[in-house]
Design a protein around this motif. Sequence first.
Motif, PDB file in Angstrom:
ATOM      1  N   ALA A 544      33.725  89.644 -72.321  1.00  0.00           N
ATOM      2  CA  ALA A 544      34.449  88.911 -71.277  1.00  0.00           C
ATOM      3  C   ALA A 544      35.882  89.405 -71.155  1.00  0.00           C
ATOM      4  O   ALA A 544      36.600  89.540 -72.151  1.00  0.00           O
ATOM      5  CB  ALA A 544      34.431  87.421 -71.576  1.00  0.00           C
ATOM      6  N   ILE A 545      36.309  89.676 -69.913  1.00  0.00           N
ATOM      7  CA  ILE A 545      37.686  90.078 -69.627  1.00  0.00           C
ATOM      8  C   ILE A 545      38.226  89.152 -68.543  1.00  0.00           C
ATOM      9  O   ILE A 545      37.741  89.156 -67.409  1.00  0.00           O
ATOM     10  CB  ILE A 545      37.765  91.540 -69.144  1.00  0.00           C
ATOM     11  CG1 ILE A 545      37.387  92.499 -70.274  1.00  0.00           C
ATOM     12  CG2 ILE A 545      39.175  91.866 -68.650  1.00  0.00           C
ATOM     13  CD1 ILE A 545      37.379  93.961 -69.864  1.00  0.00           C
ATOM     14  N   GLU A 553      44.527  91.982 -71.188  1.00  0.00           N
ATOM     15  CA  GLU A 553      43.972  93.123 -70.453  1.00  0.00           C
ATOM     16  C   GLU A 553      42.863  93.822 -71.231  1.00  0.00           C
ATOM     17  O   GLU A 553      42.836  95.047 -71.347  1.00  0.00           O
ATOM     18  CB  GLU A 553      45.084  94.117 -70.095  1.00  0.00           C
ATOM     19  CG  GLU A 553      46.093  93.554 -69.111  1.00  0.00           C
ATOM     20  CD  GLU A 553      47.089  94.592 -68.640  1.00  0.00           C
ATOM     21  OE1 GLU A 553      46.924  95.784 -68.970  1.00  0.00           O
ATOM     22  OE2 GLU A 553      48.044  94.210 -67.954  1.00  0.00           O
ATOM     23  N   GLY A 554      41.974  93.044 -71.760  1.00  0.00           N
ATOM     24  CA  GLY A 554      40.883  93.625 -72.516  1.00  0.00           C
ATOM     25  C   GLY A 554      39.961  92.543 -73.043  1.00  0.00           C
ATOM     26  O   GLY A 554      40.021  91.381 -72.632  1.00  0.00           O
ATOM     27  N   ASN A 555      39.108  92.918 -73.983  1.00  0.00           N
ATOM     28  CA  ASN A 555      38.192  91.958 -74.594  1.00  0.00           C
ATOM     29  C   ASN A 555      38.050  92.283 -76.076  1.00  0.00           C
ATOM     30  O   ASN A 555      38.793  93.106 -76.622  1.00  0.00           O
ATOM     31  CB  ASN A 555      36.843  91.956 -73.863  1.00  0.00           C
ATOM     32  CG  ASN A 555      36.136  93.311 -73.908  1.00  0.00           C
ATOM     33  OD1 ASN A 555      36.344  94.120 -74.812  1.00  0.00           O
ATOM     34  ND2 ASN A 555      35.273  93.565 -72.915  1.00  0.00           N
ATOM     35  N   ALA A 556      37.085  91.635 -76.720  1.00  0.00           N
ATOM     36  CA  ALA A 556      36.923  91.822 -78.163  1.00  0.00           C
ATOM     37  C   ALA A 556      36.522  93.240 -78.526  1.00  0.00           C
ATOM     38  O   ALA A 556      36.839  93.722 -79.625  1.00  0.00           O
ATOM     39  CB  ALA A 556      35.872  90.840 -78.690  1.00  0.00           C
ATOM     40  N   TRP A 557      35.816  93.929 -77.618  1.00  0.00           N
ATOM     41  CA  TRP A 557      35.417  95.296 -77.917  1.00  0.00           C
ATOM     42  C   TRP A 557      36.636  96.184 -78.141  1.00  0.00           C
ATOM     43  O   TRP A 557      36.646  97.020 -79.066  1.00  0.00           O
ATOM     44  CB  TRP A 557      34.578  95.869 -76.779  1.00  0.00           C
ATOM     45  CG  TRP A 557      33.113  95.605 -76.903  1.00  0.00           C
ATOM     46  CD1 TRP A 557      32.376  94.723 -76.184  1.00  0.00           C
ATOM     47  CD2 TRP A 557      32.211  96.237 -77.818  1.00  0.00           C
ATOM     48  NE1 TRP A 557      31.056  94.759 -76.585  1.00  0.00           N
ATOM     49  CE2 TRP A 557      30.923  95.686 -77.581  1.00  0.00           C
ATOM     50  CE3 TRP A 557      32.351  97.207 -78.801  1.00  0.00           C
ATOM     51  CZ2 TRP A 557      29.800  96.073 -78.304  1.00  0.00           C
ATOM     52  CZ3 TRP A 557      31.231  97.614 -79.519  1.00  0.00           C
ATOM     53  CH2 TRP A 557      29.979  97.055 -79.270  1.00  0.00           C
ATOM     54  N   GLN A 558      37.648  96.062 -77.336  1.00  0.00           N
ATOM     55  CA  GLN A 558      38.833  96.908 -77.514  1.00  0.00           C
ATOM     56  C   GLN A 558      39.728  96.406 -78.645  1.00  0.00           C
ATOM     57  O   GLN A 558      40.196  97.178 -79.479  1.00  0.00           O
ATOM     58  CB  GLN A 558      39.643  96.984 -76.215  1.00  0.00           C
ATOM     59  CG  GLN A 558      38.938  97.682 -75.069  1.00  0.00           C
ATOM     60  CD  GLN A 558      38.205  96.696 -74.188  1.00  0.00           C
ATOM     61  OE1 GLN A 558      38.787  95.728 -73.730  1.00  0.00           O
ATOM     62  NE2 GLN A 558      36.934  96.942 -73.941  1.00  0.00           N
ATOM     63  N   LYS A 594      25.635  96.198 -65.810  1.00  0.00           N
ATOM     64  CA  LYS A 594      25.425  94.823 -65.366  1.00  0.00           C
ATOM     65  C   LYS A 594      26.679  93.960 -65.522  1.00  0.00           C
ATOM     66  O   LYS A 594      26.620  92.739 -65.312  1.00  0.00           O
ATOM     67  CB  LYS A 594      24.259  94.209 -66.146  1.00  0.00           C
ATOM     68  CG  LYS A 594      22.923  94.897 -65.875  1.00  0.00           C
ATOM     69  CD  LYS A 594      21.783  94.242 -66.641  1.00  0.00           C
ATOM     70  CE  LYS A 594      20.469  94.951 -66.348  1.00  0.00           C
ATOM     71  NZ  LYS A 594      19.324  94.341 -67.093  1.00  0.00           N
ATOM     72  N   LEU A 595      27.806  94.587 -65.864  1.00  0.00           N
ATOM     73  CA  LEU A 595      29.057  93.849 -66.005  1.00  0.00           C
ATOM     74  C   LEU A 595      29.951  94.129 -64.806  1.00  0.00           C
ATOM     75  O   LEU A 595      29.999  95.245 -64.297  1.00  0.00           O
ATOM     76  CB  LEU A 595      29.788  94.264 -67.289  1.00  0.00           C
ATOM     77  CG  LEU A 595      29.075  93.938 -68.600  1.00  0.00           C
ATOM     78  CD1 LEU A 595      29.866  94.506 -69.780  1.00  0.00           C
ATOM     79  CD2 LEU A 595      28.902  92.432 -68.769  1.00  0.00           C
ATOM     80  N   ASP A 596      30.665  93.114 -64.365  1.00  0.00           N
ATOM     81  CA  ASP A 596      31.574  93.251 -63.226  1.00  0.00           C
ATOM     82  C   ASP A 596      32.997  92.976 -63.687  1.00  0.00           C
ATOM     83  O   ASP A 596      33.348  91.838 -64.006  1.00  0.00           O
ATOM     84  CB  ASP A 596      31.177  92.273 -62.114  1.00  0.00           C
ATOM     85  CG  ASP A 596      32.085  92.410 -60.885  1.00  0.00           C
ATOM     86  OD1 ASP A 596      32.892  93.362 -60.843  1.00  0.00           O
ATOM     87  OD2 ASP A 596      31.983  91.555 -59.984  1.00  0.00           O
TER      88      ASP A 596
END
Length: 768
Positions: A544-545, A553-558, A594-596
């Motif tokens: 989620a961003i 300006e990011g999510n948990a992945w970054q 599938k992510l927007d």
Amino acid sequence: MRYLLSIAMLAAAPAFAQTAGAPVDAVDPLIGTAGEGHTFPGATAPFGMVQLSPDTDTGCEIRACYGHAAGYHYEDPTIQGFSHTHFSGAGHSDLGDVLVMPMAGTVRLDPGDPARPGSGYRSRFDHASETARPGYYAVTLADSGIRAELTAGTRIGVHRYRFPAGSAAHLVIDLRSSLYNYPGKILWSGLHLRGDGILTGFRETRGWAPGRKLFFAMHFSAPLTDHAFVDRDTAVPYKGFQGPGRGSEALAEKLGRALEARLDFGRLAAPLEVRVALSGVDEDAAVANLAAEPGDFDAIRAATTAAWNDALGAVAIDAPAPMRRTVYTALYHALLAPSVWSDADGRYRGPDDQVHKAEGFTFRSTFSLWDTFRAEHPLLTLIQPAQTTVDVVRSLVASRAHSPDGILPVWQFAGRETWTMIGYHAAPVIADAYLKGIRGFDADAALDAMVASATYAPYGGLGDYMAHGYVPIDKEPEAASKTVEYAYDDWTIARMARAMGRTAIADRFDARAGNWRNSFDARTGWLRARLSSGAFRTPFDPTAINYGSDYTEGNAWQYSWFMPQDQAGLFRLLGGDAKAIAKLDAMFDYDTSKLDYSHAEDIAGLIGQYIHGNEPSHHVAYLYNYAGAPWRTQERLAQIVASQYRPTPDGLAGNDDLGQMSAWLVFTALGFYPVAPGSNEYVIGRPFVDRAVMRLPDGKSFTVVADGLSPTNRYVAAVTLNGKALTRSFLRDAELRAGGELRFRMAATPDRSWGRSRAARPYSLSTR
């Protein structure tokens, strides 16, 4: 003299540099002007106060402002005018000060509609008529036939306009125009025509930086035949008035919130040159800045070209033409900011809106520190004279001294704070400079400023951070990001304090440097936001961003990788090297179809969940080295460079962010990168140029050679430093500064054993 020195250095350069042409010939300022690069193509000197560039759209009524953050967008069909201040690659828009537009024949005072030629003073243009080079820009305005040329010195911009034969020459000066314009942005402005023919003026704006004041002075190569000052608040033409001038000179003036000037020159036999100087102090200071850089258009252009050849010549690059152009343009973009803000006499307007004087240094501003602490500032410590970094540090410390809040800048321009982004990232900039042996500033005052910034409880949840060891999400947005960024900054404070013998401060901030663990959920393997109660916030989605959420300006992945001071500690929590490598691979290979993310303007340049167009990802490809798998870093770097950089207008995947995107490429092309500024180490990746020679600040040089480099040979088979085998996957700053040669032997297959041992891995706090 600077021009002669530049020529001499070019003559003494390696043979490959001479045959490839001067560095300025390899730069294309149009790179990044399309897509989301947000760069500008106009004329500026290295770190110049003036960025004289065309604006294709200064308003938000026709399209969203975001794509026009630099004033110019390559896909636009018209030019509205030429203004004197621009950001290079910012994610926010402002500036566009003192717009000038030449006109032939009939004068119109409104820009008009781009879709209706002739409806205003804007003009159509064709890219085929454009020329953009460091310090020079030219274009033909198709609707009028005027050939416009721009050049710039440090504090001046010079226009040259060739009007069609037989046409009356006019200039429109529009003080209403501004980037990211909206009603009420112009608080006050003024125009003054002095008896000596110099036009001066000012305006105050409440934009991104509130209450910003800018003053200017214009000198014309031909006398005015007539003029009109107009306040468009009432749309009543105003011819000026003759009143008491300075000394015995008459003065025509106009004050208001929507001012324009129409300047008439009649039919000219020669091109019209307009010299414009800026100042943040007052109009007289702008006049003094005008006098401090004498010379006509050609003289200023020659001096600035020489200055660019000197600055760019700090790295002599041998590479195929597309890569050479891309890397030299990146180097050019990395030398635009932090820009000069003090006048020729040293005075500048500071964060307190008062005038101060820089003694023994040049005051710099335009600090996008959340971006530039990562690679831009470390690059400047290597390829610029030490005084540049001294200027930066002294400017930061002076800003803190004059700040109403008593802390270091966060995101500053024109001496004014914007409070944009997070962290107190002036700290790593200062610490990195000090730990590299750069002096010339008051280290105790600098450390005190760093501590004051890190303990200012009202800022960004710092009070709760100090109380809990993390920033609680129920008290402060973007809490997970703030926690880990504060912890990294704290580590740099500790490093500098310990080097200075300030043990109590070092111990205190060493303990805070481990606070990243307090927001890391070892059970799930993600950095997560926590509540004041200590519980992790739910529900949780690592993809989620959203602005104002758990991350910036990011999510948990970054952000789950942002522990540059302690990657080894992170990898242990992830379950060891193999699991860390698997998670890194999962990040790059993630199917995002599938992510927007279209709602998030700054999310660009995706490779799975790796987002190269945004800075929190910039160190991630190098993290394989910390798990003993440098060959995987080499693969990922090839993937990133090939997909994120091109020598075309849309050649930047995201905002250049005042040089950070570009500095990443310069370091990466040379074969190493500063993952953790303050560690005095560079993590070795792989080179993308055949040979490069860095001219170091103390006169030494450091050469990088890539034997056998080709698209097929993308792996490092062996590395030597000054002829001796280098088995570790990092380079020490002292080794680089001593001068010498780093030589890579490239191969088509990876060497999975090189850099694998724990002793061969870069610095981590947990393994020091």
